[in-house]
Design a protein around this motif. Structure first.
Motif, short mmCIF file in Angstrom:
data_model
loop_
_atom_site.label_atom_id
_atom_site.label_comp_id
_atom_site.label_asym_id
_atom_site.label_seq_id
_atom_site.Cartn_x
_atom_site.Cartn_y
_atom_site.Cartn_z
N PHE A 165 31.88 -45.71 36.91
CA PHE A 165 31.88 -44.49 37.50
C PHE A 165 33.22 -44.00 36.95
O PHE A 165 33.00 -42.58 36.52
CB PHE A 165 31.51 -44.48 39.20
N LYS A 166 34.23 -44.40 37.46
CA LYS A 166 35.44 -43.55 37.10
C LYS A 166 35.36 -43.24 35.47
O LYS A 166 36.18 -42.42 35.13
CB LYS A 166 36.66 -44.53 37.35
N GLY A 167 35.04 -44.30 34.71
CA GLY A 167 34.93 -43.94 33.35
C GLY A 167 34.21 -42.76 32.75
O GLY A 167 34.57 -42.18 31.66
N LEU A 168 33.26 -42.41 33.78
CA LEU A 168 32.44 -41.44 33.17
C LEU A 168 33.42 -39.90 33.47
O LEU A 168 33.00 -39.12 33.03
CB LEU A 168 30.96 -41.17 34.09
N LEU A 169 34.27 -40.07 34.62
CA LEU A 169 35.05 -38.91 34.65
C LEU A 169 36.13 -38.87 33.97
O LEU A 169 37.01 -37.73 33.92
CB LEU A 169 35.39 -38.97 36.21
N ARG A 170 36.48 -39.67 33.25
CA ARG A 170 37.83 -39.66 32.52
C ARG A 170 37.87 -38.47 31.45
O ARG A 170 38.67 -37.86 31.19
CB ARG A 170 38.31 -40.87 31.95
N PRO A 171 36.64 -38.62 30.72
CA PRO A 171 36.80 -37.69 29.67
C PRO A 171 36.81 -36.23 30.06
O PRO A 171 37.24 -35.44 29.42
CB PRO A 171 35.42 -37.90 28.85
N VAL A 172 36.11 -36.23 31.26
CA VAL A 172 36.10 -34.73 31.88
C VAL A 172 37.66 -34.18 32.20
O VAL A 172 38.07 -33.05 32.04
CB VAL A 172 35.16 -34.58 33.03
N GLN A 173 38.15 -35.19 32.83
CA GLN A 173 39.67 -35.07 33.34
C GLN A 173 40.54 -34.80 32.18
O GLN A 173 41.34 -33.77 32.05
CB GLN A 173 40.19 -36.56 34.04
N ARG A 174 40.45 -35.60 30.77
CA ARG A 174 41.23 -35.33 29.67
C ARG A 174 41.08 -33.92 28.93
O ARG A 174 41.76 -33.35 28.68
CB ARG A 174 41.12 -36.48 28.61
N LEU A 175 39.54 -33.52 29.10
CA LEU A 175 39.23 -32.15 28.62
C LEU A 175 39.96 -31.05 29.26
O LEU A 175 40.34 -30.14 28.75
CB LEU A 175 37.78 -32.19 28.78
N ILE A 176 39.81 -31.10 30.55
CA ILE A 176 40.54 -30.32 31.37
C ILE A 176 42.13 -30.10 31.23
O ILE A 176 42.53 -29.01 31.18
CB ILE A 176 40.18 -30.38 32.97
N SER A 177 42.71 -31.28 31.44
CA SER A 177 44.12 -31.40 31.03
C SER A 177 44.62 -30.80 29.69
O SER A 177 45.50 -30.00 29.63
CB SER A 177 44.57 -32.94 31.21
N ALA A 178 43.73 -31.01 28.71
CA ALA A 178 44.01 -30.50 27.41
C ALA A 178 43.82 -29.04 27.25
O ALA A 178 44.70 -28.16 26.90
CB ALA A 178 43.34 -31.38 26.26
N LYS A 179 42.87 -28.60 28.12
CA LYS A 179 42.50 -27.02 28.07
C LYS A 179 43.98 -26.47 28.79
O LYS A 179 43.99 -25.31 28.00
CB LYS A 179 41.25 -26.70 28.52
N LEU A 180 44.03 -26.94 29.68
CA LEU A 180 45.11 -26.22 30.49
C LEU A 180 46.43 -26.18 29.77
O LEU A 180 47.02 -25.41 29.81
CB LEU A 180 45.34 -27.02 31.93
N LYS A 181 46.80 -27.37 29.31
CA LYS A 181 48.03 -27.33 28.33
C LYS A 181 47.83 -26.44 27.16
O LYS A 181 48.98 -25.63 27.06
CB LYS A 181 48.09 -28.75 27.94
N LEU A 182 46.75 -26.42 26.66
CA LEU A 182 46.60 -25.25 25.26
C LEU A 182 46.72 -23.91 25.85
O LEU A 182 47.45 -23.21 25.02
CB LEU A 182 45.48 -25.74 24.66
N GLU A 183 46.05 -23.63 27.05
CA GLU A 183 46.09 -22.36 27.25
C GLU A 183 47.19 -21.89 27.95
O GLU A 183 47.77 -20.78 27.84
CB GLU A 183 45.08 -22.17 28.43
#
Length: 216
Positions: A165-183
């Motif tokens: 279940f956690k494994g399904l949340l990790r890609p979303v977590q990485r996407l948001i983190s990368a987007k926040l850093k980029l912006e």
């Protein structure tokens, strides 16, 4: 916010003992503690070394202050300012991070169902508002109403299922983190360009302001 151990290791805070707000009894206690400390010091131990004498005196004062005066710890960290336009990304990032951390306290499918039933309906609209093109990630999540049946059908132990279940949340977590850093990097770049343009304009139009900004 940094952990106290991190701040201590890097001298990123200072401790203040507030003499001015101390009560009369606290001042009397401080004086008494200093007096006891000084009387317990052997003159022969410190008389030939100024540094040792000062260190001993400082230790006595600090020990007395800890016993008597109100203490205030002041952090020297500067909080990174998040611009208004990036706050939705920060909010959703913190929301997901907090939820993933909370999963370590779940030991039954009932607990997972309860937390997921609260998190899922509030998180998904926020995510799709910012990442409308990534519906595929949301579609991988189990709907709260089907969580029990999916767990039963999986024939997995709860611990194994929770890790999946956690494994399904990790890609979303990485996407948001990368987007926040980029912006945020884009924001800093634009802010820097704007500051340079303003400074160049001041060079021609307001020499005093140019000099003040150059010295800051």
């Amino acid at each position: 916010m940094r952990a106290p151990s991190y701040l201590k290791q890097r001298s990123r805070y200072r401790t203040v003992y507030n003499f001015h707000t101390a009560l009369p009894d606290q001042k009397v206690l401080f004086t008494s503690e200093v007096d006891v400390g000084l009387k317990s010091t052997h003159t022969s131990d410190t008389c030939n070394n100024l540094n040792r004498t000062w260190h001993r005196f400082k230790t006595i004062l600090l020990k007395a202050a800890r016993s008597a005066f109100p203490k205030q710890v002041i952090s020297l960290n500067k909080t990174k300012k998040i611009p208004v336009e990036l706050q939705p990304y920060q909010h959703i990032s913190h929301k997901l991070d907090h939820y993933i951390r909370s999963l370590s306290r779940h030991f039954t499918i009932s607990e997972l169902y309860g937390s997921w039933s609260r998190f899922y309906p509030s998180f998904c609209p926020l995510f799709l508002e910012l990442f409308s093109e990534r519906m595929d990630l949301i579609n991988q999540f189990s709907a709260p109403t089907s969580l029990y049946s999916e767990f039963t059908a999986s024939n997995l132990s709860f611990k194994t299922y929770l890790n999946k279940f956690k494994g399904l949340l990790r890609p979303v977590q990485r996407l948001i983190s990368a987007k926040l850093k980029l912006e945020f990097n884009h924001y800093k770049h634009d802010a820097m360009k704007s500051a340079i343009a303003e400074r160049n304009a001041n060079f021609y139009e307001d020499k005093g302001k140019f000099i003040r900004s150059s010295l800051n």
